[in-house]
Design a protein around this motif. Structure first.
Motif, PDB file in Angstrom:
ATOM      1  N   ALA A  25       0.826  -1.206   0.000  1.00 49.08           N
ATOM      2  CA  ALA A  25       0.000   0.000   0.000  1.00 49.08           C
ATOM      3  C   ALA A  25       0.861   1.257   0.000  1.00 49.08           C
ATOM      4  CB  ALA A  25      -0.930  -0.002   1.202  1.00 49.08           C
ATOM      5  N   ILE A  26       1.942   1.246   0.762  1.00 49.53           N
ATOM      6  CA  ILE A  26       2.843   2.406   0.806  1.00 49.53           C
ATOM      7  C   ILE A  26       3.525   2.590  -0.543  1.00 49.53           C
ATOM      8  CG2 ILE A  26       4.983   3.279   1.826  1.00 49.53           C
ATOM      9  CD1 ILE A  26       4.039   1.954   4.469  1.00 49.53           C
ATOM     10  N   GLY A  28       2.476   1.525  -3.471  1.00 47.17           N
ATOM     11  CA  GLY A  28       1.453   1.949  -4.428  1.00 47.17           C
ATOM     12  C   GLY A  28       1.111   3.423  -4.290  1.00 47.17           C
ATOM     13  N   SER A  29       1.034   3.890  -3.075  1.00 45.49           N
ATOM     14  CA  SER A  29       0.756   5.312  -2.837  1.00 45.49           C
ATOM     15  C   SER A  29       1.893   6.187  -3.357  1.00 45.49           C
ATOM     16  CB  SER A  29       0.552   5.581  -1.350  1.00 45.49           C
ATOM     17  OG  SER A  29      -0.551   4.859  -0.875  1.00 45.49           O
ATOM     18  N   ALA A  30       3.126   5.737  -3.161  1.00 48.57           N
ATOM     19  CA  ALA A  30       4.271   6.498  -3.655  1.00 48.57           C
ATOM     20  C   ALA A  30       4.279   6.553  -5.172  1.00 48.57           C
ATOM     21  CB  ALA A  30       5.573   5.880  -3.140  1.00 48.57           C
ATOM     22  N   ALA A  32       1.629   6.317  -7.155  1.00 49.23           N
ATOM     23  CA  ALA A  32       0.523   7.182  -7.559  1.00 49.23           C
ATOM     24  C   ALA A  32       0.865   8.656  -7.354  1.00 49.23           C
ATOM     25  CB  ALA A  32      -0.738   6.815  -6.779  1.00 49.23           C
ATOM     26  N   ALA A  33       1.491   8.963  -6.228  1.00 47.07           N
ATOM     27  CA  ALA A  33       1.861  10.363  -5.963  1.00 47.07           C
ATOM     28  C   ALA A  33       2.899  10.857  -6.954  1.00 47.07           C
ATOM     29  CB  ALA A  33       2.390  10.493  -4.537  1.00 47.07           C
ATOM     30  N   SER A  34       3.879  10.028  -7.272  1.00 48.31           N
ATOM     31  CA  SER A  34       4.894  10.451  -8.233  1.00 48.31           C
ATOM     32  C   SER A  34       4.309  10.596  -9.625  1.00 48.31           C
ATOM     33  CB  SER A  34       6.084   9.491  -8.236  1.00 48.31           C
ATOM     34  OG  SER A  34       5.675   8.207  -8.664  1.00 48.31           O
TER      35      SER A  34
END
Length: 58
Positions: A25-26, A28-30, A32-34
């Motif tokens: 999850a972390i 994937g979030s990184a 998506a944010a990038s």
């Protein structure tokens, strides 16, 4: 019942799976944010590269 509680305390497979899910999850979030932050810049670079490659004649 007491044996079941002891087995659950000793069994850490569920905890490991939860940790892997949290790591995914972390990550994937990184990603998506990038993608949101650098998306326009990357698209611009790729568009310029494609235009330059299209301009090359053989």
């Amino acid at each position: 019942m007491l044996k079941l509680i002891k087995d659950l305390r000793i069994n850490e497979k569920g905890a490991a799976a939860a940790e892997y899910a949290l790591i995914l999850a972390i990550i994937g979030s990184a990603i998506a944010a990038s993608a949101l932050i650098f998306g326009n810049s990357i698209a611009s670079v790729l568009t310029r590269a494609a235009a330059r490659m299209a301009a090359v004649t053989f």
